[in-house]
Write a protein that holds these residues in place. Sequence first.
Motif, PDB file in Angstrom:
ATOM      1  N   LEU A   9      -4.811 -24.011  -9.763  1.00  0.00           N
ATOM      2  CA  LEU A   9      -3.419 -23.893  -9.328  1.00  0.00           C
ATOM      3  C   LEU A   9      -3.301 -22.588  -8.548  1.00  0.00           C
ATOM      4  O   LEU A   9      -4.097 -21.672  -8.733  1.00  0.00           O
ATOM      5  N   SER A  10      -2.312 -22.502  -7.686  1.00  0.00           N
ATOM      6  CA  SER A  10      -2.110 -21.248  -6.958  1.00  0.00           C
ATOM      7  C   SER A  10      -0.633 -21.047  -6.645  1.00  0.00           C
ATOM      8  O   SER A  10       0.142 -22.007  -6.623  1.00  0.00           O
ATOM      9  N   ASP A  11      -0.275 -19.803  -6.412  1.00  0.00           N
ATOM     10  CA  ASP A  11       1.050 -19.480  -5.872  1.00  0.00           C
ATOM     11  C   ASP A  11       2.180 -20.160  -6.643  1.00  0.00           C
ATOM     12  O   ASP A  11       2.887 -21.025  -6.110  1.00  0.00           O
ATOM     13  N   ILE A  12       2.339 -19.703  -7.879  1.00  0.00           N
ATOM     14  CA  ILE A  12       3.357 -20.327  -8.729  1.00  0.00           C
ATOM     15  C   ILE A  12       4.701 -19.591  -8.621  1.00  0.00           C
ATOM     16  O   ILE A  12       5.733 -20.152  -8.974  1.00  0.00           O
ATOM     17  N   HIS A  13       4.695 -18.332  -8.167  1.00  0.00           N
ATOM     18  CA  HIS A  13       5.918 -17.584  -7.812  1.00  0.00           C
ATOM     19  C   HIS A  13       7.033 -17.706  -8.862  1.00  0.00           C
ATOM     20  O   HIS A  13       8.197 -17.941  -8.505  1.00  0.00           O
ATOM     21  N   VAL A  14       6.669 -17.553 -10.120  1.00  0.00           N
ATOM     22  CA  VAL A  14       7.653 -17.701 -11.205  1.00  0.00           C
ATOM     23  C   VAL A  14       8.446 -16.403 -11.391  1.00  0.00           C
ATOM     24  O   VAL A  14       7.895 -15.313 -11.267  1.00  0.00           O
ATOM     25  N   ASN A  15       9.722 -16.542 -11.697  1.00  0.00           N
ATOM     26  CA  ASN A  15      10.541 -15.404 -12.113  1.00  0.00           C
ATOM     27  C   ASN A  15      11.147 -15.692 -13.476  1.00  0.00           C
ATOM     28  O   ASN A  15      11.317 -16.856 -13.856  1.00  0.00           O
TER      29      ASN A  15
END
Length: 274
Positions: A9-15
């Motif tokens: 997986l890549s670039d999940i950009h979770v906040n």
Amino acid sequence: MEPIFFVQLSDIHVNAPEKNNPMFGVDMSAKLRAAFAEIRSMRTKPAFVLISGDLTQDGDADDYRHLRRLIDEEAERTGVPVHVGLGNHDSRPAFREGYLGEEPSEESYYYSFLEKSLRVVMLNSQIEGSHDGEIDAKQLAWLRDTLSEPAPEGTIVVLHHPVTATPNAMMDGHLLRNPADLKDAVHGQGVIGMLSGHIHFHNIGSLVGIPCAAATGVAFGLDSTSPNTMRFLDNSGYNLVTVSGGHMAVQPRMLPGEQRLLYEWDPAKQPAHA
Ligand SMILES: [Fe+2]
Ligand SMILES: [Fe+2]
């Protein structure tokens, strides 16, 4: 030897959800959970999941604390270990504090692990405060030392920033600054593949004959057919990776979902999106 199967997986950009500022109004945590749900539905259980950077959008300690809880939960439900690396949206001190539960420090986060006879090296190509990437001299020395002892099935090197060119001129300005150094370190050292993210679309290339695959993002995709603007798309994908007989095969996959345009950044007309 039995094939080794895993998911990138890549670039999940979770906040952290309590910040209530989802990027483009999209719930990135839900997208990550959907990716894990699909992994659980696979006929073959992967040996592990790795995440190649841009773990968070803002890189705050609270974001990492939230992400750690989420990943621990999904890893347990899925029954597989999850290995993470850092990208340009990450922050080393906040990651160390919020995700690892350590004292905050600027120290690079890189390591290797073995899955049966396959070695996986997770590099830290992020430069604090920059979209570009670099593998610094200390890390390169560590990589050379690590690769000097061959692994029976070979080594896969994972780093956030791709080393090969893409069709997007804007992205190509923000890849790895020193691909030649990395090329020297991996050439002839039993590296069977390199995996990256960052560009948010699937892209296949090679470096001194080593296959290099960049995965699209879980959080969102970028339209690879638009070379001079960034068209952010509401989609998600990942790579399935199989290693057999010392060779790496990559199957790029997309989750079912909308393809709607979230935002288009044209640098000729607009300031950068936050
Ligand atoms: Fe990203
Ligand atoms: Fe990135």
